[in-house]
Design a protein around this motif. Sequence first.
Motif, PDB file in Angstrom:
ATOM      1  N   ALA A  15       0.629  43.461  30.663  1.00 61.33           N
ATOM      2  CA  ALA A  15       1.849  43.109  29.934  1.00 61.33           C
ATOM      3  C   ALA A  15       1.949  41.599  29.753  1.00 61.33           C
ATOM      4  O   ALA A  15       2.297  41.111  28.665  1.00 61.33           O
ATOM      5  N   LEU A  16       1.658  40.846  30.810  1.00 60.45           N
ATOM      6  CA  LEU A  16       1.744  39.390  30.702  1.00 60.45           C
ATOM      7  C   LEU A  16       0.737  38.867  29.677  1.00 60.45           C
ATOM      8  O   LEU A  16       1.077  38.042  28.823  1.00 60.45           O
ATOM      9  N   LEU A  17      -0.494  39.349  29.746  1.00 63.90           N
ATOM     10  CA  LEU A  17      -1.519  38.880  28.819  1.00 63.90           C
ATOM     11  C   LEU A  17      -1.206  39.318  27.393  1.00 63.90           C
ATOM     12  O   LEU A  17      -1.429  38.562  26.435  1.00 63.90           O
ATOM     13  N   LEU A  18      -0.648  40.523  27.237  1.00 71.87           N
ATOM     14  CA  LEU A  18      -0.264  40.998  25.913  1.00 71.87           C
ATOM     15  C   LEU A  18       0.851  40.137  25.329  1.00 71.87           C
ATOM     16  O   LEU A  18       0.825  39.771  24.148  1.00 71.87           O
ATOM     17  N   ALA A  19       1.845  39.819  26.146  1.00 69.68           N
ATOM     18  CA  ALA A  19       2.931  38.954  25.680  1.00 69.68           C
ATOM     19  C   ALA A  19       2.383  37.607  25.245  1.00 69.68           C
ATOM     20  O   ALA A  19       2.791  37.057  24.210  1.00 69.68           O
ATOM     21  N   GLY A  20       1.467  37.053  26.036  1.00 71.23           N
ATOM     22  CA  GLY A  20       0.853  35.784  25.669  1.00 71.23           C
ATOM     23  C   GLY A  20       0.069  35.877  24.365  1.00 71.23           C
ATOM     24  O   GLY A  20       0.143  34.976  23.518  1.00 71.23           O
ATOM     25  N   GLN A  21      -0.675  36.969  24.191  1.00 70.36           N
ATOM     26  CA  GLN A  21      -1.447  37.167  22.962  1.00 70.36           C
ATOM     27  C   GLN A  21      -0.535  37.297  21.750  1.00 70.36           C
ATOM     28  O   GLN A  21      -0.827  36.740  20.667  1.00 70.36           O
ATOM     29  N   ARG A  22       0.562  38.029  21.896  1.00 73.15           N
ATOM     30  CA  ARG A  22       1.503  38.189  20.783  1.00 73.15           C
ATOM     31  C   ARG A  22       2.115  36.852  20.386  1.00 73.15           C
ATOM     32  O   ARG A  22       2.269  36.550  19.199  1.00 73.15           O
ATOM     33  N   PRO A  75      11.632  25.560  15.755  1.00 70.95           N
ATOM     34  CA  PRO A  75      11.304  26.940  15.410  1.00 70.95           C
ATOM     35  C   PRO A  75      10.272  27.529  16.366  1.00 70.95           C
ATOM     36  O   PRO A  75       9.730  26.822  17.236  1.00 70.95           O
ATOM     37  N   LEU A  76       9.985  28.805  16.171  1.00 72.22           N
ATOM     38  CA  LEU A  76       9.049  29.520  17.034  1.00 72.22           C
ATOM     39  C   LEU A  76       7.708  28.795  17.142  1.00 72.22           C
ATOM     40  O   LEU A  76       7.156  28.635  18.248  1.00 72.22           O
ATOM     41  N   ARG A  77       7.179  28.350  16.014  1.00 74.68           N
ATOM     42  CA  ARG A  77       5.831  27.781  15.997  1.00 74.68           C
ATOM     43  C   ARG A  77       5.733  26.411  16.672  1.00 74.68           C
ATOM     44  O   ARG A  77       4.626  25.883  16.838  1.00 74.68           O
ATOM     45  N   GLN A  78       6.842  25.838  17.038  1.00 71.38           N
ATOM     46  CA  GLN A  78       6.811  24.559  17.756  1.00 71.38           C
ATOM     47  C   GLN A  78       6.999  24.726  19.262  1.00 71.38           C
ATOM     48  O   GLN A  78       7.029  23.730  20.000  1.00 71.38           O
ATOM     49  N   LEU A  79       7.125  25.961  19.718  1.00 73.85           N
ATOM     50  CA  LEU A  79       7.327  26.198  21.147  1.00 73.85           C
ATOM     51  C   LEU A  79       6.034  26.003  21.928  1.00 73.85           C
ATOM     52  O   LEU A  79       4.931  26.296  21.436  1.00 73.85           O
ATOM     53  N   ARG A  80       6.191  25.536  23.163  1.00 72.38           N
ATOM     54  CA  ARG A  80       5.078  25.461  24.120  1.00 72.38           C
ATOM     55  C   ARG A  80       5.459  26.305  25.330  1.00 72.38           C
ATOM     56  O   ARG A  80       6.471  26.036  25.986  1.00 72.38           O
ATOM     57  N   ILE A  81       4.655  27.304  25.598  1.00 70.82           N
ATOM     58  CA  ILE A  81       4.935  28.257  26.667  1.00 70.82           C
ATOM     59  C   ILE A  81       3.802  28.209  27.689  1.00 70.82           C
ATOM     60  O   ILE A  81       2.622  28.308  27.333  1.00 70.82           O
ATOM     61  N   GLY A  82       4.161  28.070  28.959  1.00 71.33           N
ATOM     62  CA  GLY A  82       3.177  28.113  30.030  1.00 71.33           C
ATOM     63  C   GLY A  82       3.007  29.534  30.537  1.00 71.33           C
ATOM     64  O   GLY A  82       3.976  30.132  31.004  1.00 71.33           O
ATOM     65  N   LEU A  83       1.820  30.072  30.428  1.00 68.27           N
ATOM     66  CA  LEU A  83       1.549  31.427  30.924  1.00 68.27           C
ATOM     67  C   LEU A  83       1.137  31.320  32.384  1.00 68.27           C
ATOM     68  O   LEU A  83       0.080  30.784  32.708  1.00 68.27           O
ATOM     69  N   CYS A  84       2.016  31.817  33.257  1.00 69.47           N
ATOM     70  CA  CYS A  84       1.869  31.608  34.703  1.00 69.47           C
ATOM     71  C   CYS A  84       1.626  32.934  35.417  1.00 69.47           C
ATOM     72  O   CYS A  84       2.525  33.772  35.497  1.00 69.47           O
ATOM     73  N   LEU A 103       6.190  31.778  31.039  1.00 73.18           N
ATOM     74  CA  LEU A 103       6.074  33.223  30.885  1.00 73.18           C
ATOM     75  C   LEU A 103       5.336  33.774  32.097  1.00 73.18           C
ATOM     76  O   LEU A 103       4.244  33.294  32.436  1.00 73.18           O
ATOM     77  N   THR A 104       5.910  34.774  32.749  1.00 71.47           N
ATOM     78  CA  THR A 104       5.361  35.243  34.025  1.00 71.47           C
ATOM     79  C   THR A 104       5.732  36.714  34.222  1.00 71.47           C
ATOM     80  O   THR A 104       6.628  37.233  33.548  1.00 71.47           O
ATOM     81  N   PRO A 105       5.061  37.442  35.129  1.00 68.08           N
ATOM     82  CA  PRO A 105       5.405  38.858  35.333  1.00 68.08           C
ATOM     83  C   PRO A 105       6.842  39.032  35.800  1.00 68.08           C
ATOM     84  O   PRO A 105       7.415  38.173  36.478  1.00 68.08           O
ATOM     85  N   ALA A 106       7.427  40.181  35.435  1.00 70.99           N
ATOM     86  CA  ALA A 106       8.799  40.503  35.846  1.00 70.99           C
ATOM     87  C   ALA A 106       8.836  41.491  37.000  1.00 70.99           C
ATOM     88  O   ALA A 106       9.858  41.615  37.675  1.00 70.99           O
ATOM     89  N   PRO A 123       8.562  51.698  31.054  1.00 75.92           N
ATOM     90  CA  PRO A 123       8.658  50.307  30.588  1.00 75.92           C
ATOM     91  C   PRO A 123       8.021  49.320  31.569  1.00 75.92           C
ATOM     92  O   PRO A 123       8.089  49.489  32.786  1.00 75.92           O
ATOM     93  N   VAL A 124       7.413  48.297  31.009  1.00 76.31           N
ATOM     94  CA  VAL A 124       6.900  47.162  31.783  1.00 76.31           C
ATOM     95  C   VAL A 124       7.299  45.898  31.039  1.00 76.31           C
ATOM     96  O   VAL A 124       6.912  45.707  29.880  1.00 76.31           O
ATOM     97  N   GLY A 125       8.089  45.058  31.681  1.00 74.06           N
ATOM     98  CA  GLY A 125       8.565  43.847  31.036  1.00 74.06           C
ATOM     99  C   GLY A 125       7.890  42.599  31.551  1.00 74.06           C
ATOM    100  O   GLY A 125       7.020  42.642  32.434  1.00 74.06           O
ATOM    101  N   VAL A 126       8.288  41.481  30.984  1.00 79.69           N
ATOM    102  CA  VAL A 126       7.889  40.152  31.455  1.00 79.69           C
ATOM    103  C   VAL A 126       9.167  39.335  31.585  1.00 79.69           C
ATOM    104  O   VAL A 126      10.259  39.808  31.252  1.00 79.69           O
ATOM    105  N   GLN A 127       9.043  38.126  32.079  1.00 77.07           N
ATOM    106  CA  GLN A 127      10.210  37.247  32.122  1.00 77.07           C
ATOM    107  C   GLN A 127       9.819  35.844  31.687  1.00 77.07           C
ATOM    108  O   GLN A 127       8.666  35.432  31.833  1.00 77.07           O
TER     109      GLN A 127
END
Length: 429
Positions: free
Chosen positions: A257-264, A233-242, A355-358, A399-403
């Motif tokens: 945007a990248l930092l916001l995505a990481g915070q969310r 599930p979502l809560r078991q994910l490990r995401i590297g913020l790069c 997770l990184t800028p798009a 719009p500003v996305g991430v990838q």
Amino acid sequence: MEPWQLTASAAAARLRDGTLTAEALTRSCLERIAEREPVTKAFSYIDPVLALSNARKVDKAYAKGILHGLPFGVKDMIDTADMPTSHNSPIYEGLRQGRDAACVAVARGEGAVILGKTDTVEFAAGGRRALTRNPHDPARTPGGSSSGSGAAVADGMLPLAFGTQTGGSLIRPASFNGCYGMKPTHGVVNSEGAKRYSHTLDTIGWYGRAPEDLRLVAEAFRLFGLDIPLGKPLRQLRIGLCRGPNWDVAAAESQAALLLAGQRLDAAGVAVEALELPAPFRDITEAQRIILLGEGRGAFLGEYLAAHGLLHQDFRERVENFAGITPAAQVAAYDLAGECRKLFDGLFPGLDAVLTPAAKGEAPVGRQDTGDPVFNSMWTLLHVPCIGIPCTTGPNGMPVGVQIVGPRFGDAALLDVAALVAPVIDPAR
């Protein structure tokens, strides 16, 4: 809700249960195109009569494929049997190859309605720009080179469209236009019938308006591992913020945007950890440039010799090796790419995604500047799958996305991760 407003996955469900026909969906998309095309200019070729004829054929089919009845746009450097492929070049204006590219054949074989050709930067490489405007602000670019495809999907003209990426031509327009995009692992989609620029880098991908849309197309292309669920599930994910080696050139809105995505994600219970790439990655952006220009010399040599006067100066310079690429530099770039691919793949399965800028920032003003691929080119060279996710807006309301990025051939797991994290990163969806 009008049919054109449906995501591909929502429309597919209605097409399967018979509450929507391919003709009705195609007709609705054509009505939306008639309304928006004078502003967005996403198409280089569209024939409503042909599109409706293609839809009626799909409605009459005995079997319903994975993409049954879904209108699909094709970037105008990918061949279609029943439409011209101009490459946005005066050399090939009106050219009809008489056969579908491999990716179009798959889409058509799975029941997609090939609706039209979307505008592109010349040869998906440089030279002339597409006429396409950003649907959120016609004074701004939709990005390139998949200009028309990204804009058409974002503007509701189509639920799905093919794009390509050699530098940042698919994920960057996804960010600029506020839609979802997938660049799969290099080579998993056969590129036969698409204009070749760099055999090391050219990758065919697609746009949709939800992660489920991207998965539909992935299923049509039989990507590895789609029958193996991620199993967490979502809560078991490990995401590297790069932040990556080019963080210092990112605009404030892209950094935010990248930092916001990481915070969310962190607030939703995901384990988000800072990821610093190893030292060899400092030179990978330059390695991509060397390989791109080195291989690009031969890509346009035929046009250089046969139609020199019609070939844009941009491509003449590439054939003439204006950048001074040497064999030694290319060998070093290939070697660095191989080293970095192994290093990046080694981060998994310790991580579920990176997770990184798009894109560098918001879409630039005008058509000539289609944006800087600096936050995409390294991933293209690594041959890894990437999924662009809308996140927020910048100072001009654009719009500003991430990838998110996974290891080579980790497409299926990355799609599962996208389905989990997209509602968190993109709450507007």
